[in-house]
Design a protein around this motif. Structure first.
Motif, PDB file in Angstrom:
ATOM      1  N   UNK A 190       4.912   5.351  -5.076  1.00 20.39           N
ATOM      2  CA  UNK A 190       5.692   4.979  -6.256  1.00 20.39           C
ATOM      3  C   UNK A 190       4.866   4.748  -7.517  1.00 20.39           C
ATOM      4  N   UNK A 191       3.608   4.354  -7.365  1.00 20.59           N
ATOM      5  CA  UNK A 191       2.795   4.037  -8.540  1.00 20.59           C
ATOM      6  C   UNK A 191       2.424   5.314  -9.276  1.00 20.59           C
ATOM      7  N   UNK A 192       2.584   5.293 -10.605  1.00 21.99           N
ATOM      8  CA  UNK A 192       2.212   6.425 -11.433  1.00 21.99           C
ATOM      9  C   UNK A 192       1.159   5.963 -12.427  1.00 21.99           C
ATOM     10  N   UNK A 197      -3.570  -3.394 -12.556  1.00 21.20           N
ATOM     11  CA  UNK A 197      -2.369  -2.588 -12.781  1.00 21.20           C
ATOM     12  C   UNK A 197      -1.261  -3.391 -13.468  1.00 21.20           C
ATOM     13  N   UNK A 198      -1.213  -4.695 -13.206  1.00 15.75           N
ATOM     14  CA  UNK A 198      -0.222  -5.538 -13.884  1.00 15.75           C
ATOM     15  C   UNK A 198      -0.428  -5.472 -15.391  1.00 15.75           C
ATOM     16  N   UNK A 229       0.825  -1.214   0.000  1.00  9.77           N
ATOM     17  CA  UNK A 229       0.000   0.000   0.000  1.00  9.77           C
ATOM     18  C   UNK A 229       0.857   1.261   0.000  1.00  9.77           C
ATOM     19  N   UNK A 230       1.940   1.259   0.768  1.00  5.52           N
ATOM     20  CA  UNK A 230       2.833   2.419   0.793  1.00  5.52           C
ATOM     21  C   UNK A 230       3.513   2.605  -0.560  1.00  5.52           C
ATOM     22  N   UNK A 280      11.079   5.027  -8.668  1.00 11.24           N
ATOM     23  CA  UNK A 280      11.779   5.309  -7.416  1.00 11.24           C
ATOM     24  C   UNK A 280      11.247   6.619  -6.837  1.00 11.24           C
ATOM     25  N   UNK A 281      11.210   6.690  -5.495  1.00 11.32           N
ATOM     26  CA  UNK A 281      10.631   7.853  -4.817  1.00 11.32           C
ATOM     27  C   UNK A 281      11.707   8.561  -4.006  1.00 11.32           C
ATOM     28  N   UNK A 282      11.935   9.839  -4.306  1.00 10.61           N
ATOM     29  CA  UNK A 282      12.896  10.638  -3.567  1.00 10.61           C
ATOM     30  C   UNK A 282      12.204  11.178  -2.318  1.00 10.61           C
ATOM     31  N   UNK A 283      12.559  10.634  -1.154  1.00 13.34           N
ATOM     32  CA  UNK A 283      11.851  11.010   0.077  1.00 13.34           C
ATOM     33  C   UNK A 283      12.304  12.364   0.629  1.00 13.34           C
ATOM     34  N   UNK A 284      13.344  12.955   0.031  1.00 10.54           N
ATOM     35  CA  UNK A 284      13.747  14.298   0.441  1.00 10.54           C
ATOM     36  C   UNK A 284      12.980  15.372  -0.333  1.00 10.54           C
TER      37      UNK A 284
END
Length: 627
Positions: free
Chosen positions: A438-440, A477-478, A432-433, A448-452
């Motif tokens: 990350x899902x677009x 989604x697959x 879920x996170x 990839x997700x830049x958490x900054x």
């Protein structure tokens, strides 16, 4: 019917006639007649025709010579063997054995010519917690005077690892009954066990009935976690602060299900160690981030010592110029002082005389990139430690699913005071996170997700599709992911590490990163095949497998059986122009090792390919004519 004759004479005649470029191989680049007459054992003449059959004959002569024979008897069936059967047979019968190593008396006799040693001393570092290993290896020093056994401190800090960078050595692995537990290395020039290479090699080993070796590598991984605190990038001293992509749960599950006779006691032990790794390596800071997802984060100080000279030339030059400018501004002199040489700048930076926080940050990102296994890629350059990456979080989701599955299936739902349901819930929470961050939806893939910066990177790479392998994507989604996968990454020879579009965005003159377009790698292919299989995309899977195997087969047919580390999947060639070269392309007469996960990808691909496509593969029918 067999050829029968003198090996040395035949070899020399064959090479003189057909090896026109003198590289001790017969390839499509040689200008010989491509026809060589031999006498069969019944006295008949027979002409071997074409590059492929001639190179097979050369290889078979070399194999006979290696056995110490002077006369050879070689069946025509081996000279004219179908390409897929020959490549697969060579992998099973020769390559795995040639890539197997042990860290014991017998193994040292074979590997003490280690070309990665800085001097004539061959160092072996042993954990302070392994008393059996300390005793055994110290006892070998009389047999091997050049062997220096060093006991590591109980606490291994980045400062300590930096202090031994100029005294590199191999790190001890597991012993059993007075012998080294064996492991498979990536390629013939290696003497160390690598992290994620080993899992993919394990897939091939299991298919080839070598469960003993696959299990042994799991045992060595568990030794590393127990004594070094993590699965190492590889068992070299300069990798002590660095781990690798986590595949242990998959490895355990596949070994046990392939051969339950390894025992429930073994499963209990290795599962316990895998959970320990998950909790102590991945679910603790700095690799576990505040948003609940994970990142790669390798510790260390200074420049990674294993890199080739000149690898950081541009980076160090830029930081040195910046440092010179800052010093100049601080001095406020009317005449600029003479700049230090770059060599002196590097020496002072390495010794700590020069403080360069930005350079420190760059190398943190660089080490973390290497921990990811994707060394190197523009996807992760100078940013890796700031990313929750799709690949790592997919792997940890798979850990959580595997833990739940193994506990429910083999331990009646409870293990170490945890129920299988606990792990399934953690997996669901991670999925879920990942979906949230990350899902677009517009681009129909994970990024990839830049958490900054709290932003997705939008970098199109093969690793974006690892959620299919892990099984964390819903069916809707697959299906959406198929289009960008095939449109952005599919090339004639399979899946590229990144898209052509990403490559076009690289500055002109920039270094070609080996994990990026146009290069393709075995682990990406294998994971994407399995991901497509998970969701029932059989036609797409068969097409991608065929493309990859066709490229490998054609290169082996044209280039004397070559099975290298990586390929250019756009040009369908092993002649790759990127950093670090291409392991597995340099040999005389015959390759007896190939490259570990490339070998495995071939065996795995053949196990999934339909018989009709395998027949077409033996005929080398162009994939663009079929798909």
């Amino acid at each position: 019917m067999n050829f029968k004759g003198n090996i040395e004479n035949t070899l020399q005649q064959l090479l003189t006639q057909e090896d026109t470029d003198g590289d001790k191989k017969i390839t499509i680049e040689d200008k010989g007649s491509k026809a060589f007459k031999i006498i069969l054992e019944n006295g008949d003449f027979y002409t071997i025709k074409g590059t492929y059959h001639l190179s097979n004959f050369l290889q078979e002569l070399a194999l006979e010579k290696a056995l110490g024979k002077t006369e050879a008897s070689i069946p025509l069936s081996k000279i004219e063997e179908a390409p897929t059967a020959r490549i697969s047979r060579m992998i099973k019968d020769y390559f795995w054995n040639d890539l197997t190593r042990t860290l014991d008396a017998e193994g040292f006799r074979k590997s003490l010519g280690d070309d990665k040693a800085e001097d004539t001393t061959q160092r072996l570092y042993v954990p302070a917690t392994d008393q059996e290993g300390i005793s055994y290896y110290q006892g070998l020093q009389q047999q091997f005077p050049q062997l220096d056994v060093v006991v590591l401190p109980k606490e291994i800090t980045p400062e300590y690892v930096k202090s031994i960078n100029e005294k590199p050595g191999v790190l001890a692995l597991a012993l059993q009954d007075g012998k080294g537990v064996p492991f498979v290395v990536p390629g013939g020039r290696f003497n160390e066990m690598y992290g994620w290479d080993s899992y993919f090699e394990g897939i091939g080993l299991i298919l080839d009935g070598r469960i003993d070796l696959a299990k042994a590598m799991v045992d060595n991984f568990c030794y590393q976690i127990t004594h070094y605190g993590k699965i190492l990038n590889a068992n070299r001293s300069y990798y002590l602060t660095r781990t690798q992509p986590p595949f242990l749960s998959s490895f355990i599950r596949e070994v046990y299900e392939a051969d339950p006779s390894v025992g429930k006691e073994w499963l209990e032990h290795v599962l316990k160690v895998a959970i320990q790794e998950y909790e102590t390596v991945w679910m603790q800071a700095p690799r576990h981030t505040e948003n609940g997802l994970n990142r790669y984060y390798a510790q260390g100080i200074g420049i990674p010592p294993e890199t080739e000279e000149g690898h950081f030339e541009e980076v160090l030059s830029a930081f040195k110029e910046q440092s010179d400018a800052e010093v100049y501004a601080e001095q406020s002199r009317s005449t600029k002082m003479h700049s230090e040489t770059k060599k002196e700048f590097i020496r002072k930076y390495q010794s700590g005389e020069i403080k360069a926080p930005k350079l420190d940050t760059y190398f943190t990102h660089d080490r973390s990139l290497r921990e990811s296994g994707h060394d190197t890629s523009w996807r992760l350059d100078n940013v890796c430690a700031d990313l929750n990456v799709v690949d790592l979080n997919s792997l940890l989701y798979k850990y959580e699913i595997d833990f739940g599955y193994l506990i429910d299936t083999y331990f009646k739902g409870e293990f170490e005071e945890c129920h299988g349901a606990y792990w399934f819930a953690k997996a669901q929470e991670r999925a879920q996170r990942m979906h949230a961050l990350m899902w677009n939806e517009e681009r129909r893939q994970y990024f990839d997700y830049n958490f900054k910066s709290n932003k997705q990177t939008y970098f199109e790479s093969a690793s974006n599709y690892m959620p299919l392998w892990a099984g964390l994507v819903d069916a809707t989604n697959a299906k959406k992911m198929l289009h960008p996968l095939l449109q952005e990454l599919k090339e004639k020879g399979g899946i590229a590490g990144s898209s052509r579009k990403m490559n076009d965005q690289v500055p002109e003159g920039a270094v070609q990163r080996q994990w990026d377009y146009p290069n393709g790698w075995a682990p990406h292919q294998m994971m994407i095949w399995r991901g497509l299989k998970n969701y029932g995309f059989e036609e797409e899977m068969q097409g991608l497998i065929y493309r990859w195997l066709w490229m490998i087969t054609k290169n082996a047919v044209d280039y004397n059986g070559t099975i290298p580390e990586k390929y250019d999947v756009a040009a369908c060639t092993h002649k790759v122009y990127a950093e670090y070269g291409n392991v597995g392309t340099e040999f005389d007469y015959i390759t007896t090792s190939g490259f570990g996960w490339m070998n495995a990808s071939y065996q795995y691909g053949l196990s999934l390919l339909t018989s009709d496509l395998r027949n077409k593969l033996d005929l080398l029918i162009d994939p663009d004519l079929l798909f």
